[in-house]
Write a protein that holds these residues in place. Structure first.
Motif, PDB file in Angstrom:
ATOM      1  N   PRO A   5      21.809  30.455 -53.044  1.00  0.00           N
ATOM      2  CA  PRO A   5      20.616  29.725 -52.600  1.00  0.00           C
ATOM      3  C   PRO A   5      19.627  30.637 -51.884  1.00  0.00           C
ATOM      4  CG  PRO A   5      22.627  28.660 -51.830  1.00  0.00           C
ATOM      5  CD  PRO A   5      23.031  29.965 -52.400  1.00  0.00           C
ATOM      6  N   ARG A   7      17.446  29.352 -49.510  1.00  0.00           N
ATOM      7  CA  ARG A   7      17.416  28.861 -48.138  1.00  0.00           C
ATOM      8  C   ARG A   7      18.587  27.900 -47.954  1.00  0.00           C
ATOM      9  NH1 ARG A   7      12.627  25.589 -47.247  1.00  0.00           N
ATOM     10  NH2 ARG A   7      12.507  26.206 -45.101  1.00  0.00           N
ATOM     11  N   VAL A   8      19.197  27.939 -46.797  1.00  0.00           N
ATOM     12  CA  VAL A   8      20.292  27.001 -46.521  1.00  0.00           C
ATOM     13  C   VAL A   8      20.088  26.381 -45.143  1.00  0.00           C
ATOM     14  CG1 VAL A   8      22.083  28.082 -47.935  1.00  0.00           C
ATOM     15  CG2 VAL A   8      21.727  28.885 -45.615  1.00  0.00           C
ATOM     16  N   LYS A   9      20.702  25.223 -44.941  1.00  0.00           N
ATOM     17  CA  LYS A   9      20.572  24.566 -43.651  1.00  0.00           C
ATOM     18  C   LYS A   9      21.619  25.126 -42.684  1.00  0.00           C
ATOM     19  CE  LYS A   9      19.245  20.041 -42.132  1.00  0.00           C
ATOM     20  NZ  LYS A   9      19.120  18.643 -42.498  1.00  0.00           N
ATOM     21  N   ARG A  11      24.796  28.228 -42.393  1.00  0.00           N
ATOM     22  CA  ARG A  11      25.308  29.472 -42.994  1.00  0.00           C
ATOM     23  C   ARG A  11      26.717  29.312 -43.541  1.00  0.00           C
ATOM     24  NH1 ARG A  11      26.175  33.646 -39.355  1.00  0.00           N
ATOM     25  NH2 ARG A  11      26.537  35.036 -41.098  1.00  0.00           N
ATOM     26  N   LYS A  12      27.533  28.493 -42.859  1.00  0.00           N
ATOM     27  CA  LYS A  12      28.940  28.369 -43.228  1.00  0.00           C
ATOM     28  C   LYS A  12      29.256  26.903 -43.514  1.00  0.00           C
ATOM     29  CE  LYS A  12      29.995  32.120 -40.094  1.00  0.00           C
ATOM     30  NZ  LYS A  12      30.700  32.505 -38.868  1.00  0.00           N
ATOM     31  N   GLU A  90      33.002  35.498 -41.741  1.00  0.00           N
ATOM     32  CA  GLU A  90      31.632  35.609 -42.255  1.00  0.00           C
ATOM     33  C   GLU A  90      31.588  35.150 -43.719  1.00  0.00           C
ATOM     34  OE1 GLU A  90      28.738  36.548 -40.513  1.00  0.00           O
ATOM     35  OE2 GLU A  90      30.219  36.080 -38.990  1.00  0.00           O
ATOM     36  N   PRO A  91      30.458  34.583 -44.184  1.00  0.00           N
ATOM     37  CA  PRO A  91      30.351  34.170 -45.590  1.00  0.00           C
ATOM     38  C   PRO A  91      30.537  35.381 -46.512  1.00  0.00           C
ATOM     39  CG  PRO A  91      28.543  33.288 -44.313  1.00  0.00           C
ATOM     40  CD  PRO A  91      29.242  34.249 -43.437  1.00  0.00           C
ATOM     41  N   TRP A  94      29.698  32.858 -52.853  1.00  0.00           N
ATOM     42  CA  TRP A  94      29.176  31.502 -53.060  1.00  0.00           C
ATOM     43  C   TRP A  94      29.867  30.869 -54.256  1.00  0.00           C
ATOM     44  CZ3 TRP A  94      25.471  29.341 -49.840  1.00  0.00           C
ATOM     45  CH2 TRP A  94      24.952  30.216 -48.883  1.00  0.00           C
TER      46      TRP A  94
END
Lengths: 140, 222
Positions: A5, A7-9, A11-12, A90-91, A94
Protein backbone atom coordinates in the motif's frame (compact mmCIF):
# COMPACT_ATOMS: atom_id res chain seq x y z
CA UNK A 1 8.82 -4.60 -7.28
CA UNK A 2 6.39 -6.39 -4.95
CA UNK A 3 3.08 -4.65 -4.30
CA UNK A 4 2.43 -2.75 -1.07
CA UNK A 5 0.00 0.00 0.00
CA UNK A 6 1.02 3.62 -0.54
CA UNK A 7 -0.65 4.85 2.63
CA UNK A 8 -1.81 2.96 5.70
CA UNK A 9 -3.72 3.90 8.81
CA UNK A 10 -1.65 1.64 11.08
CA UNK A 11 1.87 0.32 10.52
CA UNK A 12 1.28 -3.06 12.16
CA UNK A 13 -1.70 -5.38 12.30
CA UNK A 14 -2.75 -8.36 14.36
CA UNK A 15 -2.70 -11.77 12.69
CA UNK A 16 -6.46 -12.36 12.61
CA UNK A 17 -8.39 -15.49 11.66
CA UNK A 18 -9.65 -16.46 8.23
CA UNK A 19 -13.24 -17.58 8.55
CA UNK A 20 -15.78 -18.56 5.89
CA UNK A 21 -15.64 -18.37 2.13
CA UNK A 22 -15.14 -15.55 -0.34
CA UNK A 23 -18.41 -13.78 -1.02
CA UNK A 24 -16.88 -11.11 -3.25
CA UNK A 25 -14.29 -11.52 -5.97
CA UNK A 26 -15.34 -15.15 -6.33
CA UNK A 27 -16.09 -15.17 -10.07
CA UNK A 28 -14.16 -14.35 -13.23
CA UNK A 29 -15.03 -10.72 -13.89
CA UNK A 30 -12.36 -9.13 -16.12
CA UNK A 31 -10.72 -11.88 -18.16
CA UNK A 32 -11.92 -15.08 -19.75
CA UNK A 33 -10.14 -17.55 -17.47
CA UNK A 34 -9.02 -17.35 -13.88
CA UNK A 35 -7.18 -19.01 -11.04
CA UNK A 36 -9.28 -19.56 -7.94
CA UNK A 37 -8.11 -20.62 -4.51
CA UNK A 38 -9.88 -23.53 -2.85
CA UNK A 39 -8.36 -22.93 0.59
CA UNK A 40 -7.77 -19.90 2.76
CA UNK A 41 -4.32 -18.43 3.30
CA UNK A 42 -1.90 -15.53 3.04
CA UNK A 43 -0.38 -14.73 -0.35
CA UNK A 44 2.73 -12.63 0.05
CA UNK A 45 3.53 -9.74 -2.25
CA UNK A 46 6.56 -11.69 -3.50
CA UNK A 47 4.39 -14.68 -4.41
CA UNK A 48 1.98 -12.43 -6.32
CA UNK A 49 4.93 -10.89 -8.15
CA UNK A 50 6.35 -14.36 -8.88
CA UNK A 51 3.00 -15.34 -10.41
CA UNK A 52 2.91 -12.21 -12.53
CA UNK A 53 6.46 -12.76 -13.79
CA UNK A 54 5.73 -16.44 -14.54
CA UNK A 55 2.76 -15.48 -16.73
CA UNK A 56 4.50 -12.61 -18.50
CA UNK A 57 7.48 -14.87 -19.34
CA UNK A 58 5.20 -17.63 -20.57
CA UNK A 59 2.86 -15.46 -22.62
CA UNK A 60 5.57 -13.04 -23.78
CA UNK A 61 3.54 -10.26 -25.42
CA UNK A 62 0.32 -12.23 -25.83
CA UNK A 63 -2.80 -11.83 -23.71
CA UNK A 64 -3.34 -9.75 -20.62
CA UNK A 65 -3.14 -10.63 -16.93
CA UNK A 66 -5.34 -9.22 -14.19
CA UNK A 67 -4.31 -9.50 -10.54
CA UNK A 68 -7.42 -9.52 -8.37
CA UNK A 69 -5.74 -9.54 -4.96
CA UNK A 70 -3.65 -6.92 -3.19
CA UNK A 71 -1.38 -7.31 -0.15
CA UNK A 72 -3.04 -4.98 2.35
CA UNK A 73 -1.87 -6.74 5.50
CA UNK A 74 1.56 -6.07 7.07
CA UNK A 75 3.25 -9.02 8.73
CA UNK A 76 5.79 -8.23 11.40
CA UNK A 77 8.52 -10.42 12.83
CA UNK A 78 11.15 -10.22 15.53
CA UNK A 79 14.85 -10.31 14.67
CA UNK A 80 16.73 -13.59 15.16
CA UNK A 81 18.16 -14.43 18.58
CA UNK A 82 15.98 -11.86 20.31
CA UNK A 83 14.42 -12.43 23.69
CA UNK A 84 10.63 -12.33 23.89
CA UNK A 85 8.92 -9.09 24.90
CA UNK A 86 10.08 -5.55 24.19
CA UNK A 87 7.11 -4.93 21.95
CA UNK A 88 5.90 -6.12 18.58
CA UNK A 89 8.43 -6.75 15.80
CA UNK A 90 8.90 -4.54 12.77
CA UNK A 91 6.81 -5.05 9.58
CA UNK A 92 8.72 -7.45 7.31
CA UNK A 93 6.43 -8.15 4.38
CA UNK A 94 2.92 -7.66 3.07
CA UNK A 95 0.26 -10.29 2.40
CA UNK A 96 -3.13 -10.62 0.74
CA UNK A 97 -5.63 -12.57 2.83
CA UNK A 98 -7.60 -14.99 0.65
CA UNK A 99 -10.64 -17.10 1.42
CA UNK A 100 -11.82 -20.21 -0.48
CA UNK A 101 -13.39 -19.15 -3.79
CA UNK A 102 -11.31 -16.00 -4.30
CA UNK A 103 -10.27 -15.51 -7.93
CA UNK A 104 -6.65 -14.36 -7.66
CA UNK A 105 -5.52 -14.04 -11.28
CA UNK A 106 -7.37 -13.67 -14.57
CA UNK A 107 -6.23 -13.92 -18.17
CA UNK A 108 -7.73 -12.69 -21.41
CA UNK A 109 -6.65 -12.65 -25.04
CA UNK A 110 -5.44 -16.27 -25.20
CA UNK A 111 -7.10 -19.61 -25.93
CA UNK A 112 -8.11 -22.01 -23.16
CA UNK A 113 -5.18 -24.48 -23.38
CA UNK A 114 -2.66 -21.60 -23.26
CA UNK A 115 -4.49 -19.96 -20.35
CA UNK A 116 -4.50 -23.30 -18.51
CA UNK A 117 -0.77 -23.75 -18.95
CA UNK A 118 -0.03 -20.16 -17.97
CA UNK A 119 -2.17 -20.31 -14.84
CA UNK A 120 -0.71 -23.71 -13.88
CA UNK A 121 2.64 -21.93 -13.63
CA UNK A 122 1.09 -19.33 -11.37
CA UNK A 123 -0.59 -22.03 -9.27
CA UNK A 124 2.79 -23.62 -8.62
CA UNK A 125 3.98 -20.34 -7.09
CA UNK A 126 1.01 -20.09 -4.75
CA UNK A 127 0.96 -21.33 -1.15
CA UNK A 128 -2.66 -22.48 -1.50
CA UNK A 129 -4.34 -25.15 -3.68
CA UNK A 130 -5.88 -23.54 -6.76
CA UNK A 131 -8.27 -24.44 -9.57
CA UNK A 132 -8.66 -23.19 -13.11
CA UNK A 133 -11.99 -21.49 -13.79
CA UNK A 134 -13.62 -19.98 -16.86
CA UNK A 135 -16.03 -17.07 -17.05
CA UNK A 136 -19.58 -18.29 -16.58
CA UNK A 137 -22.45 -16.60 -18.34
CA UNK A 138 -25.53 -15.94 -16.29
CA UNK A 139 -28.81 -17.47 -17.37
CA UNK A 140 -31.02 -15.54 -15.00
CA UNK B 1 -34.77 -18.05 -30.40
CA UNK B 2 -34.75 -19.66 -27.00
CA UNK B 3 -35.85 -23.25 -26.99
CA UNK B 4 -38.08 -24.56 -24.24
CA UNK B 5 -36.53 -27.47 -22.40
CA UNK B 6 -38.71 -30.18 -20.92
CA UNK B 7 -37.85 -31.21 -17.39
CA UNK B 8 -39.52 -33.45 -14.84
CA UNK B 9 -40.02 -31.97 -11.37
CA UNK B 10 -41.56 -33.21 -8.15
CA UNK B 11 -43.11 -31.15 -5.35
CA UNK B 12 -40.79 -30.98 -2.32
CA UNK B 13 -42.33 -31.71 1.08
CA UNK B 14 -39.32 -31.33 3.37
CA UNK B 15 -37.89 -27.84 3.61
CA UNK B 16 -34.82 -26.37 5.24
CA UNK B 17 -31.04 -26.58 5.02
CA UNK B 18 -30.58 -30.10 6.37
CA UNK B 19 -33.36 -31.62 4.28
CA UNK B 20 -31.95 -29.93 1.17
CA UNK B 21 -28.43 -31.16 1.95
CA UNK B 22 -29.74 -34.72 2.17
CA UNK B 23 -31.60 -34.16 -1.09
CA UNK B 24 -28.46 -32.97 -2.91
CA UNK B 25 -26.57 -36.04 -1.67
CA UNK B 26 -29.03 -38.19 -3.63
CA UNK B 27 -28.33 -36.33 -6.89
CA UNK B 28 -31.40 -34.10 -6.75
CA UNK B 29 -31.55 -30.34 -6.80
CA UNK B 30 -33.95 -28.19 -4.75
CA UNK B 31 -35.79 -25.39 -6.51
CA UNK B 32 -38.84 -23.20 -6.21
CA UNK B 33 -41.55 -21.90 -8.53
CA UNK B 34 -43.30 -18.59 -7.95
CA UNK B 35 -44.97 -15.71 -9.76
CA UNK B 36 -48.27 -14.61 -11.30
CA UNK B 37 -49.76 -14.25 -7.81
CA UNK B 38 -50.10 -18.01 -7.51
CA UNK B 39 -48.79 -20.34 -4.81
CA UNK B 40 -45.08 -20.74 -4.19
CA UNK B 41 -44.17 -24.39 -4.86
CA UNK B 42 -40.91 -25.89 -3.57
CA UNK B 43 -39.74 -28.52 -6.06
CA UNK B 44 -37.08 -31.17 -6.65
CA UNK B 45 -35.25 -31.48 -9.98
CA UNK B 46 -32.68 -33.89 -11.42
CA UNK B 47 -29.35 -32.07 -10.76
CA UNK B 48 -27.38 -33.57 -13.66
CA UNK B 49 -30.03 -32.74 -16.24
CA UNK B 50 -30.43 -29.21 -14.91
CA UNK B 51 -26.66 -28.60 -14.98
CA UNK B 52 -26.53 -29.66 -18.63
CA UNK B 53 -29.37 -27.30 -19.52
CA UNK B 54 -27.65 -24.40 -17.76
CA UNK B 55 -24.36 -25.12 -19.55
CA UNK B 56 -26.26 -24.86 -22.84
CA UNK B 57 -27.67 -21.51 -21.69
CA UNK B 58 -31.32 -22.58 -21.58
CA UNK B 59 -33.55 -19.96 -19.97
CA UNK B 60 -37.03 -21.25 -20.58
CA UNK B 61 -38.41 -24.52 -19.19
CA UNK B 62 -41.56 -26.52 -19.45
CA UNK B 63 -41.83 -28.13 -16.04
CA UNK B 64 -43.87 -31.27 -15.71
CA UNK B 65 -45.06 -31.14 -12.14
CA UNK B 66 -47.31 -34.06 -11.14
CA UNK B 67 -48.87 -34.19 -14.59
CA UNK B 68 -49.39 -30.42 -14.67
CA UNK B 69 -47.33 -28.30 -17.06
CA UNK B 70 -45.84 -24.94 -16.03
CA UNK B 71 -43.92 -22.63 -18.37
CA UNK B 72 -41.19 -21.06 -16.30
CA UNK B 73 -38.17 -18.82 -16.70
CA UNK B 74 -35.00 -19.13 -14.64
CA UNK B 75 -34.94 -16.25 -12.18
CA UNK B 76 -31.92 -17.09 -10.04
CA UNK B 77 -29.27 -19.79 -9.90
CA UNK B 78 -27.22 -20.41 -6.75
CA UNK B 79 -23.84 -22.10 -6.80
CA UNK B 80 -21.55 -23.21 -3.98
CA UNK B 81 -18.69 -21.00 -2.76
CA UNK B 82 -16.38 -22.21 -5.54
CA UNK B 83 -19.01 -21.69 -8.23
CA UNK B 84 -18.76 -25.38 -9.03
CA UNK B 85 -21.90 -27.17 -7.84
CA UNK B 86 -25.49 -26.08 -8.30
CA UNK B 87 -27.28 -25.48 -5.01
CA UNK B 88 -30.69 -24.07 -5.86
CA UNK B 89 -32.74 -22.75 -8.78
CA UNK B 90 -35.57 -20.21 -8.74
CA UNK B 91 -38.18 -20.32 -11.50
CA UNK B 92 -40.72 -17.61 -12.28
CA UNK B 93 -43.98 -18.43 -14.04
CA UNK B 94 -44.32 -16.74 -17.43
CA UNK B 95 -46.85 -16.36 -20.21
CA UNK B 96 -45.60 -16.75 -23.74
CA UNK B 97 -47.03 -13.34 -24.58
CA UNK B 98 -45.25 -11.61 -21.71
CA UNK B 99 -42.25 -9.26 -21.97
CA UNK B 100 -39.49 -10.33 -19.61
CA UNK B 101 -36.14 -9.01 -18.39
CA UNK B 102 -33.27 -11.46 -18.78
CA UNK B 103 -29.47 -11.60 -19.00
CA UNK B 104 -28.23 -13.09 -22.24
CA UNK B 105 -24.60 -14.04 -23.00
CA UNK B 106 -22.85 -11.78 -25.48
CA UNK B 107 -20.38 -13.56 -27.75
CA UNK B 108 -17.86 -11.89 -29.99
CA UNK B 109 -17.06 -13.68 -33.22
CA UNK B 110 -14.26 -13.27 -35.71
CA UNK B 111 -10.74 -11.95 -35.31
CA UNK B 112 -10.47 -8.18 -35.30
CA UNK B 113 -7.99 -6.16 -37.37
CA UNK B 114 -6.43 -4.99 -34.11
CA UNK B 115 -5.81 -8.56 -32.96
CA UNK B 116 -4.15 -9.40 -36.30
CA UNK B 117 -1.82 -6.45 -35.67
CA UNK B 118 -0.84 -7.91 -32.30
CA UNK B 119 -3.41 -6.28 -30.04
CA UNK B 120 -5.30 -7.97 -27.19
CA UNK B 121 -9.07 -8.11 -27.21
CA UNK B 122 -10.71 -7.39 -23.90
CA UNK B 123 -14.38 -8.17 -23.48
CA UNK B 124 -15.73 -5.99 -20.72
CA UNK B 125 -19.41 -6.91 -20.92
CA UNK B 126 -20.05 -10.65 -21.14
CA UNK B 127 -23.79 -10.56 -20.81
CA UNK B 128 -26.52 -8.16 -21.83
CA UNK B 129 -29.58 -7.29 -19.80
CA UNK B 130 -32.46 -7.22 -22.23
CA UNK B 131 -36.21 -6.95 -22.31
CA UNK B 132 -38.12 -8.97 -24.89
CA UNK B 133 -41.04 -11.28 -25.52
CA UNK B 134 -40.58 -14.74 -24.03
CA UNK B 135 -40.92 -16.29 -27.46
CA UNK B 136 -38.32 -13.93 -28.98
CA UNK B 137 -35.69 -14.44 -26.31
CA UNK B 138 -32.31 -15.33 -27.86
CA UNK B 139 -30.03 -17.96 -26.28
CA UNK B 140 -27.02 -15.84 -27.15
CA UNK B 141 -26.28 -12.53 -28.87
CA UNK B 142 -23.35 -12.66 -31.30
CA UNK B 143 -21.48 -9.65 -32.58
CA UNK B 144 -18.96 -9.67 -35.41
CA UNK B 145 -15.78 -7.78 -34.54
CA UNK B 146 -13.75 -8.48 -37.71
CA UNK B 147 -13.75 -4.75 -38.61
CA UNK B 148 -12.55 -3.56 -35.20
CA UNK B 149 -9.23 -1.68 -35.58
CA UNK B 150 -6.39 -1.32 -33.06
CA UNK B 151 -7.42 0.89 -30.11
CA UNK B 152 -11.01 0.58 -31.29
CA UNK B 153 -13.99 -0.21 -29.12
CA UNK B 154 -17.54 -1.49 -29.46
CA UNK B 155 -20.29 0.13 -27.43
CA UNK B 156 -23.71 -1.30 -26.61
CA UNK B 157 -25.25 1.16 -29.07
CA UNK B 158 -23.11 -0.41 -31.87
CA UNK B 159 -24.60 -3.89 -31.40
CA UNK B 160 -26.98 -5.19 -34.03
CA UNK B 161 -29.80 -6.74 -32.09
CA UNK B 162 -32.71 -8.82 -33.37
CA UNK B 163 -36.03 -6.99 -33.70
CA UNK B 164 -38.17 -6.66 -30.57
CA UNK B 165 -35.23 -6.67 -28.16
CA UNK B 166 -34.51 -3.68 -25.94
CA UNK B 167 -31.27 -3.39 -24.00
CA UNK B 168 -31.71 -2.16 -20.43
CA UNK B 169 -28.11 -1.05 -19.94
CA UNK B 170 -26.58 2.31 -20.76
CA UNK B 171 -25.99 2.38 -24.56
CA UNK B 172 -22.67 4.19 -24.09
CA UNK B 173 -21.10 1.31 -22.12
CA UNK B 174 -18.07 -0.30 -23.77
CA UNK B 175 -18.56 -3.95 -24.70
CA UNK B 176 -15.05 -4.72 -25.88
CA UNK B 177 -11.86 -3.02 -26.95
CA UNK B 178 -8.58 -3.93 -28.65
CA UNK B 179 -5.34 -2.51 -27.31
CA UNK B 180 -1.67 -3.14 -27.88
CA UNK B 181 0.12 -4.99 -25.08
CA UNK B 182 2.04 -2.57 -22.90
CA UNK B 183 5.77 -3.03 -22.52
CA UNK B 184 6.77 -4.20 -19.07
CA UNK B 185 7.97 -1.36 -16.90
CA UNK B 186 11.61 -1.32 -15.90
CA UNK B 187 12.40 -2.39 -12.34
CA UNK B 188 12.33 0.65 -10.03
CA UNK B 189 15.31 1.41 -7.84
CA UNK B 190 15.97 -0.82 -4.83
CA UNK B 191 15.47 2.16 -2.51
CA UNK B 192 11.79 2.24 -3.36
CA UNK B 193 11.43 -1.42 -2.41
CA UNK B 194 12.70 -0.78 1.09
CA UNK B 195 10.39 2.21 1.67
CA UNK B 196 7.50 1.87 4.05
CA UNK B 197 4.02 3.23 3.33
CA UNK B 198 3.04 6.59 4.67
CA UNK B 199 1.00 6.41 7.88
CA UNK B 200 -2.25 8.37 7.63
CA UNK B 201 -2.75 10.90 10.40
CA UNK B 202 0.85 11.02 11.51
CA UNK B 203 2.19 14.53 10.96
CA UNK B 204 5.58 15.06 9.40
CA UNK B 205 6.89 16.92 12.47
CA UNK B 206 5.90 14.02 14.70
CA UNK B 207 7.57 11.62 12.35
CA UNK B 208 10.79 13.52 12.73
CA UNK B 209 10.55 13.24 16.49
CA UNK B 210 9.36 9.66 16.54
CA UNK B 211 11.73 8.22 14.01
CA UNK B 212 14.75 8.31 16.30
CA UNK B 213 12.65 6.80 19.10
CA UNK B 214 11.62 3.96 16.79
CA UNK B 215 15.19 3.38 15.81
CA UNK B 216 16.25 3.25 19.47
CA UNK B 217 13.55 0.66 20.15
CA UNK B 218 14.67 -1.47 17.22
CA UNK B 219 18.27 -1.26 18.37
CA UNK B 220 17.28 -2.17 21.92
CA UNK B 221 15.51 -5.30 20.62
CA UNK B 222 18.60 -6.43 18.77
Amino acid sequence: MPMMPKRVKFRKSQRGKIKGNATRGNYVAFGEYGLQTTKEGWITARQIEAGRVAVSHFLRREGRLFIRIFPHKPVSSKPLETRMGKGKGEPEFWVAVVKPGQVMFEITGVDEPTAKRALARVASKMPVPCRFVARRHAVA
Amino acid sequence: MAKTAEIQAKPRQQLGTRANRRLRATGALPGVIYGHKQDVIPITLPAKEMTQHLERGTHLFNLNLDGRNETVLIKEVQYDHLGKELIHVDFARVDLTERVKVSVPLELKGESIGQKEGGVLQQIIGELEIECLVTEMPDVIRHDISDLPMDGEVRISDLKLPAGIRVLQDPSLIVCSVHAVREEEAEPAAEAAAAEPEVIGRKKEEEGEEAPADQKKAEAKK
